[in-house]
Each structure stands twice: as structure tokens, then as C-alpha cells.
Design a protein around this motif. Structure first.
Motif, short mmCIF file in Angstrom:
data_model
loop_
_atom_site.label_atom_id
_atom_site.label_comp_id
_atom_site.label_asym_id
_atom_site.label_seq_id
_atom_site.Cartn_x
_atom_site.Cartn_y
_atom_site.Cartn_z
N ASP A 148 1.54 11.39 6.16
CA ASP A 148 0.90 11.64 4.86
C ASP A 148 0.73 13.14 4.60
N THR A 198 0.52 0.75 3.10
CA THR A 198 -0.87 1.23 2.96
C THR A 198 -0.93 2.76 2.93
N HIS A 199 0.10 3.40 3.51
CA HIS A 199 0.13 4.88 3.46
C HIS A 199 0.20 5.39 2.02
N ARG A 236 -1.36 4.32 -0.64
CA ARG A 236 -2.72 4.47 -1.17
C ARG A 236 -3.37 5.74 -0.57
N VAL A 249 -1.99 8.90 -2.17
CA VAL A 249 -2.57 9.14 -3.52
C VAL A 249 -3.98 9.73 -3.36
N GLN A 250 -4.74 9.17 -2.42
CA GLN A 250 -6.10 9.67 -2.18
C GLN A 250 -6.06 11.12 -1.67
N ARG A 276 -3.72 15.87 -7.65
CA ARG A 276 -3.26 14.56 -8.12
C ARG A 276 -2.69 14.63 -9.55
N PHE A 286 0.68 -3.59 -7.30
CA PHE A 286 0.26 -2.75 -6.18
C PHE A 286 0.21 -1.28 -6.63
N ASP A 312 -2.88 -0.82 -8.55
CA ASP A 312 -4.06 -0.89 -7.67
C ASP A 312 -4.31 0.41 -6.91
N ILE A 313 -3.22 1.06 -6.48
CA ILE A 313 -3.43 2.28 -5.68
C ILE A 313 -3.48 3.54 -6.55
N GLY A 314 -3.35 3.34 -7.86
CA GLY A 314 -3.44 4.50 -8.76
C GLY A 314 -2.17 5.32 -8.85
N ALA A 315 -1.01 4.67 -8.56
CA ALA A 315 0.27 5.37 -8.75
C ALA A 315 0.62 5.38 -10.25
#
Ligand code: B12
Length: 226
Positions: free
Chosen positions: A144, A170-171, A173, A176-177, A185, A201, A204-207
Motif C-alpha cells: 500500500d 481489502t488492500h 479500501r 483509499v484510506q 485523495r 464494492f 463501498d470503499i469510496g473509489a
């Protein structure tokens, strides 16, 4: 005359033929000039590089995309065509720079940490390059922080993340964080893809976007770029 050679390039992209030794999908093509020989001929004839890309390579890949959607073509067929376009783009890249043709935008792509699947990412890269983007491919199994650092350094407009495993997606998400935490961002649009990834998805992860295949990757990025 230039139309003839451009339509031959297009036809040979559809056939997935890089060199004249290649067989292609249809019988009797072996020995005939293929994508790389035809692109060299087009360059020698002084045909505009953008015309070679748009009317030869990209329109060939458009047909491949339609065939793929209609299930007339499968992944190996698409890969053969994508490789032919990739080989041609390598020949054309120095000419693009020389002609001062500006790339449509800069994109960093990577397959996330723990994930060795890179075939899909490579197709996306080739298609984006074919569509006129400058793509920096970080590779696969990229952690990441390396991805976030690359975004800071290269300042691309887009970041394309690929994952093929439910355990590695999961990476996305987390990345993005991390981009949020680094305060960058809003400087980069994040597009995600790979077999287990979905539109939902991505939301959900804000992409910013999701592409189910390489062609969607190009159209999503084009639409976010306009
Ligand atoms: C080839 C393959 C491998 C190869 C990868 C070789 C390589 N260099 O990539 C190898 C043998 C190394 C491999 C290993 C493993 N694999 Co594997 N592998 C596959 C397989 C058969 C095909 C994947 C592929 O290349 N598809 C073709 C490409 C073109 O499609 P794609 O990747 O989906 O990409 C397209 C789109 O998704 C999209 N896209 C992709 N990325 C991006 C990015 C962006 C930004 C956008 C917009 C779009 C986009 O566009 C692409 C082009 O159209 C799949 C099964 C399958 N049918 O998907 C299993 C599969 C992905 N593997 C799986 C598994 C479990 C593994 C292993 C754990 C097996 C093991 N026990 O060792 C290891 C894990 C290794 C690791 N750490 O990554 C599972 C994953 C299950 C899950 N849900 O998590 C699958 C689904 C097989 C299965 N049914 O069990 N694998």
C-alpha cells in the motif's frame, strides 16, 4: 492507400498477429505482414501516428471488444490482440513524443499486495496506452505504502488498482484510506478492477470507478477525464 494499410493493421489486430510468422485466427495468414511489419510500413510511408493508433490499432481492439462481449472471442484471443497492440505501441511511443502528441492523462496501475495475478492488469495497461494515456505500471504484489508514495511522486490523474483474490482486495479500501490520510485523495481518481471486484464494492470503499474489463477501464477513465 493509407486507408488500405490502416485497415490491414486493424484486421491483423483482430487476428492477434504480431509478426508475419504468426498464424492468426483464420487459415492462410502465415507469412503475410502482420501488425508490427504493417506499422513499420505505415511509419515509413509517413502516415500520421495518431491515425495509426486510432484507425488501425484502437479500431481493431474495438472489434475484439465486441467479439469478446458476444463470446465469439475468449481470453487467449483477447490477449493475442492486446499483445499485438502492445508491440505496436512500443514502436510508436518514441514517435508520439517526437510529434509532441500530449498523452490524455497519466495513470499509475498496480496489482495490490499479496496478489500475483497480473494478466488482467497488463491488458488494462495495454488498452489504456492504446487509448492514449501515459501509464506507469508498478507491477504486482505492491504494498500500500509504495502505491501511495508513487501517487505522491508522480501525481497521476488516475490510480488503477487490480486484485484477483478476495483476500487481497481489502488492500484497495486501505489504499483509499491511506490516500485520505496523506491528504491527496482529492488529487487522484481511483479506479478498481479484477474478478472479485464489483461496482458496489468500488462504491463501498469510496473509489471513483470500476471496470469489469479492459474496455470498460478505458471508457470509465475517459468519462472521468472529460
Ligand atoms: C491465471 C490464474 C493464476 C496465475 C496468475 C498468473 C498471472 N501472471 O497473473 C497463478 C497460477 C500464479 C495463480 C495463482 C493463484 N491463484 Co489464481 N487464478 C488464475 C485464473 C485462472 C485466471 C486469472 C486471469 O488471469 N484471468 C484473465 C484476466 C484477463 O482477467 P482478470 O484478471 O479478471 O482481468 C480483467 C478484469 O477483471 C479487469 N481488470 C483487472 N484488473 C483491473 C484493474 C482496473 C483498474 C480495472 C478498471 C479493471 C481491471 O480487466 C481485465 C481485462 O479484461 C483465475 C480464475 C479465473 N477464471 O479468473 C484464478 C483465481 C483468480 N486464482 C485463485 C487462487 C485461489 C489462486 C491461488 C491462491 C492458488 C493457490 N492455492 O496457490 C494463487 C495465489 C497467488 C497469489 N498470491 O496471487 C482463485 C481466487 C479465489 C478468490 N476468490 O480469492 C481463482 C478465482 C481461481 C478459483 N476459482 O479458485 N492464479
Amino acid at each position: 492507400m493509407s486507408e488500405d494499410i490502416l485497415s490491414l493493421i486493424k484486421e491483423n489486430v483482430v487476428q492477434g498477429r504480431i509478426n508475419q510468422e504468426d498464424e492468426g485466427m483464420e487459415e492462410g495468414m502465415e507469412g503475410k505482414p502482420a501488425v508490427t511489419e504493417l506499422v513499420q510500413k505505415a511509419l515509413d510511408d509517413g502516415i500520421d501516428v495518431q491515425k495509426i493508433i486510432n484507425d488501425g490499432l484502437t479500431s481493431g481492439m474495438d472489434i475484439v471488444g465486441q467479439k469478446f462481449e458476444k463470446k465469439e472471442y475468449y481470453i487467449p484471443d483477447m490477449l493475442a490482440s492486446a499483445e499485438a497492440v502492445g508491440a505496436a505501441m512500443e514502436m510508436l511511443e518514441p514517435h508520439l513524443a517526437k510529434n509532441g502528441i500530449e498523452p490524455k492523462g497519466k495513470i499509475i496501475v498496480a496489482t495490490v499486495k499479496g496478489d500475483l495475478h497480473d494478466i488482467g492488469k497488463n491488458i488494462v495497461t495495454i488498452l489504456l496506452r492504446g487509448a492514449g494515456y501515459l501509464v506507469k505500471d508498478l507491477g504486482n504484489d505492491i504494498d500500500d505504502q509504495t502505491i501511495v508514495d508513487a501517487v505522491k511522486k508522480e501525481q497521476p490523474q488516475f490510480l488503477g488498482l487490480s486484485a484477483l483474490l478476495t483476500s487481497t482486495m481489502t488492500h484497495m479500501r486501505a489504499i483509499v484510506q491511506s490516500l485520505k490520510d496523506a491528504g491527496i485523495r482529492d488529487k487522484v481518481k481511483v479506479i478498481v478492477g479484477g474478478a472479485p471486484v464489483s461496482e458496489q464494492f468500488a462504491k463501498d470503499i469510496g473509489a471513483d470507478g470500476f471496470g469489469a474489463d479492459g474496455f470498460q477501464a478505458v471508457s470509465v477513465i475517459d468519462s472521468l477525464n472529460s
